[in-house]
Design an enzyme around this catalytic site. Structure first.
Site, PDB file in Angstrom:
ATOM      1  N   LYS A  32     -46.565 -68.790 -64.938  1.00  0.00           N
ATOM      2  CA  LYS A  32     -45.942 -68.736 -66.527  1.00  0.00           C
ATOM      3  C   LYS A  32     -46.255 -69.917 -67.298  1.00  0.00           C
ATOM      4  O   LYS A  32     -46.260 -70.763 -66.493  1.00  0.00           O
ATOM      5  CB  LYS A  32     -44.540 -67.789 -66.559  1.00  0.00           C
ATOM      6  CG  LYS A  32     -44.892 -66.340 -66.539  1.00  0.00           C
ATOM      7  CD  LYS A  32     -43.135 -65.986 -66.705  1.00  0.00           C
ATOM      8  CE  LYS A  32     -44.195 -64.190 -66.009  1.00  0.00           C
ATOM      9  NZ  LYS A  32     -42.248 -63.461 -66.187  1.00  0.00           N
TER      10      LYS A  32
ATOM     11  N   ARG B  62     -41.565 -62.012 -57.536  1.00  0.00           N
ATOM     12  CA  ARG B  62     -42.415 -60.656 -58.295  1.00  0.00           C
ATOM     13  C   ARG B  62     -43.925 -62.257 -58.666  1.00  0.00           C
ATOM     14  O   ARG B  62     -43.834 -62.519 -59.010  1.00  0.00           O
ATOM     15  CB  ARG B  62     -42.205 -60.198 -59.637  1.00  0.00           C
ATOM     16  CG  ARG B  62     -43.457 -59.575 -60.303  1.00  0.00           C
ATOM     17  CD  ARG B  62     -43.179 -58.482 -61.618  1.00  0.00           C
ATOM     18  NE  ARG B  62     -43.619 -58.351 -62.599  1.00  0.00           N
ATOM     19  CZ  ARG B  62     -45.162 -58.589 -63.317  1.00  0.00           C
ATOM     20  NH1 ARG B  62     -45.016 -60.039 -63.013  1.00  0.00           N
ATOM     21  NH2 ARG B  62     -45.517 -57.119 -63.852  1.00  0.00           N
TER      22      ARG B  62
HETATM   23  N1  HH2 Z   1     -43.153 -60.486 -66.604  1.00  0.00           N
HETATM   24  C1  HH2 Z   1     -44.369 -59.843 -66.606  1.00  0.00           C
HETATM   25  C2  HH2 Z   1     -43.802 -58.491 -66.383  1.00  0.00           C
HETATM   26  N2  HH2 Z   1     -43.249 -57.678 -65.886  1.00  0.00           N
HETATM   27  N3  HH2 Z   1     -40.709 -57.854 -64.648  1.00  0.00           N
HETATM   28  C3  HH2 Z   1     -40.012 -58.763 -64.360  1.00  0.00           C
HETATM   29  N4  HH2 Z   1     -39.316 -57.769 -63.506  1.00  0.00           N
HETATM   30  N5  HH2 Z   1     -40.304 -59.335 -64.345  1.00  0.00           N
HETATM   31  C4  HH2 Z   1     -40.720 -60.552 -64.983  1.00  0.00           C
HETATM   32  O1  HH2 Z   1     -40.871 -61.136 -64.713  1.00  0.00           O
HETATM   33  C5  HH2 Z   1     -41.725 -59.633 -65.774  1.00  0.00           C
HETATM   34  C6  HH2 Z   1     -42.504 -58.259 -65.491  1.00  0.00           C
HETATM   35  C7  HH2 Z   1     -45.223 -60.737 -67.181  1.00  0.00           C
HETATM   36  O2  HH2 Z   1     -45.647 -61.083 -66.483  1.00  0.00           O
HETATM   37  P1  HH2 Z   1     -47.507 -60.438 -66.635  1.00  0.00           P
HETATM   38  O3  HH2 Z   1     -47.685 -59.374 -66.095  1.00  0.00           O
HETATM   39  O4  HH2 Z   1     -48.162 -60.853 -65.558  1.00  0.00           O
HETATM   40  O5  HH2 Z   1     -48.283 -60.768 -67.803  1.00  0.00           O
HETATM   41  P2  HH2 Z   1     -48.413 -59.437 -68.878  1.00  0.00           P
HETATM   42  O6  HH2 Z   1     -47.480 -59.442 -69.471  1.00  0.00           O
HETATM   43  O7  HH2 Z   1     -49.282 -60.645 -69.899  1.00  0.00           O
HETATM   44  O8  HH2 Z   1     -48.959 -58.625 -68.224  1.00  0.00           O
END
Ligand code: HH2
Length: 396
Positions: A338, A372
């Site tokens: 992040k 995660r």
């Molecule tokens: N962060 C993201 C998405 N889902 N769910 C939980 N429980 N906790 C988190 O910190 C979290 C999440 C964002 O990360 P990512 O899926 O890599 O990116 P994007 O939202 O751009 O798909």
């Protein structure tokens, strides 16, 4: 004889009991002394001066302490936060008395008692529709699978179901305990997608994941309609970034009896008290969950690293992660790659694996049960090594 003197650490009554036993005290002695070896510092917000004065007296009477605002003594402040300080033994006597007090103190005493008990709990396994995920013995690793064109680090790479499936299989082979499937990016400035679009991205992949993988599959969505279709198709867990805000989500999760991740999220970065406000949010959503019939054992809390927080606030939440143990639920953190890591290290998104590793290690040391991540191979190693140090369960 030269004496050695040092400060030892205990986290809970069980550890205190073991420590006292090792000195050679008998069972009765252990039972008597362990509650004196565990000291707790609890913060209670929003008390009236009358409540705060009684609490202070009662804690002092038992050899504990309660820090209150200066204006409490002459009632010149309408409300005060209070810091309660005492051993478990002192708290036990204090709570016994609180149970017989007016001014809403009996109810507050019950809440304090619940928090103290929560701090003693080690979470049990998570039942995910017939699949059991162990908790406590090792950190669970949730592998991220974004079937989106625009996710911040893996957007566009797994849109085709075949490549998504291959990625999921690889993550499981690398040690992922859960696969978290998401069809909508939530990065700052993302394009919101409609239900139909989100479904068209996740559903072809989800059915195959559920059919082919041994590990549980979670659906990363805040939309009840998407979660419903995913659960119908066999998803094992709901990962909700808005913690049951969408109409019907709580009832849906209850109906399927699956675990749910309640993530803290808000618009803007204004807080009265960073951890206190997040605790308040969790309490409200947990209550909503339980009212709908969700079993408390199936609730996972996530403070939402990167959501409604400045980089400094993200770091503080991670540093203070242990405080969320007061709620008695397993904790999940999602720090992977992040932007806070990018800012601290001044590195682009494809070069944040060490930064992620540091956050995962510290997160586990501060009480995370689940992480995660994108870099499953690397973070499984980080988790196993951190587990060996922190949980002390490893033997040669
Ligand atoms: N962060 C993201 C998405 N889902 N769910 C939980 N429980 N906790 C988190 O910190 C979290 C999440 C964002 O990360 P990512 O899926 O890599 O990116 P994007 O939202 O751009 O798909």
């Amino acid at each position: 004889m030269e004496h050695r003197v040092w400060a030892v650490e205990v986290g809970n009554l069980r550890e205190a009991q073991e420590l006292v036993a090792r000195v050679g005290a008998d069972d009765a002695g252990c039972a008597l002394m362990a509650p004196k070896a565990v000291h707790r510092l609890l913060k209670v917000t929003g008390l009236t001066p009358v409540q705060a004065n009684i609490i202070k007296q009662e804690m002092l009477a038992r050899g504990g302490e309660a820090a209150v605002a200066r204006g409490v003594v002459d009632q010149s402040v309408p409300r005060t936060d209070v810091l309660l300080m005492g051993t478990r033994k002192q708290f036990a006597a204090f709570l016994e008395k609180m149970g017989r007090q007016p001014f809403g103190l009996a109810k507050l005493g019950e809440k304090i008692g619940r928090v103290l008990e929560n701090l003693e709990r080690t979470p049990r396994g998570l039942y995910c529709r017939g699949k059991l995920l162990p908790l406590g013995e090792r950190t669970l690793v949730m592998g991220i699978l974004n079937v989106t064109p625009d996710s911040f680090s893996d957007g566009g790479r797994y849109v085709d179901p075949e490549s998504a499936l291959e990625r999921a299989r690889a993550m499981v082979a690398q040690g992922a305990d859960i696969i978290d499937l998401g069809g909508e990016s939530t990065r700052p400035g993302h394009e919101p997608v409609g239900v139909e679009e989100e479904l068209s991205r996740v559903m072809p992949v989800l059915s195959r994941l559920v059919a082919e993988l041994d590990v549980p599959v979670s659906i990363d969505t805040s939309k009840t309609a998407v979660a419903r279709r995913a659960l119908e198709a066999g998803a094992h867990l709901v990962n909700d970034q808005w913690a049951l805000a969408d109409e019907g989500m709580a009832e849906l999760v209850a109906e399927y009896g699956v675990p749910v991740v309640l993530m803290h999220n808000q618009r803007g970065t204004e807080y009265t008290d960073l951890v206190g406000d997040i605790i308040g949010y969790f309490e409200e959503r947990m209550e909503k969950a339980m009212r709908a019939g969700i079993v408390p054992d199936r609730i996972i809390l996530d403070p939402g690293f990167g959501f409604g927080k400045t980089p400094e606030q993200n770091l503080a939440v991670l540093r203070r992660l242990r405080e969320f143990r007061s709620l008695g639920c397993p904790l999940l953190i999602g720090t992977s790659r992040k932007s806070t890591i990018g800012k601290v290290l001044d590195l682009p998104v494809d070069d944040r694996v060490e930064g992620t590793a540091a956050s995962v290690a510290v997160g586990i040391a501060r009480g995370a049960d689940m992480v995660r991540v994108h870099d499953v191979r690397e973070m499984v190693r980080v988790a196993r090594m951190t587990d060996a140090i922190v949980r002390g369960s490893w033997t040669a």
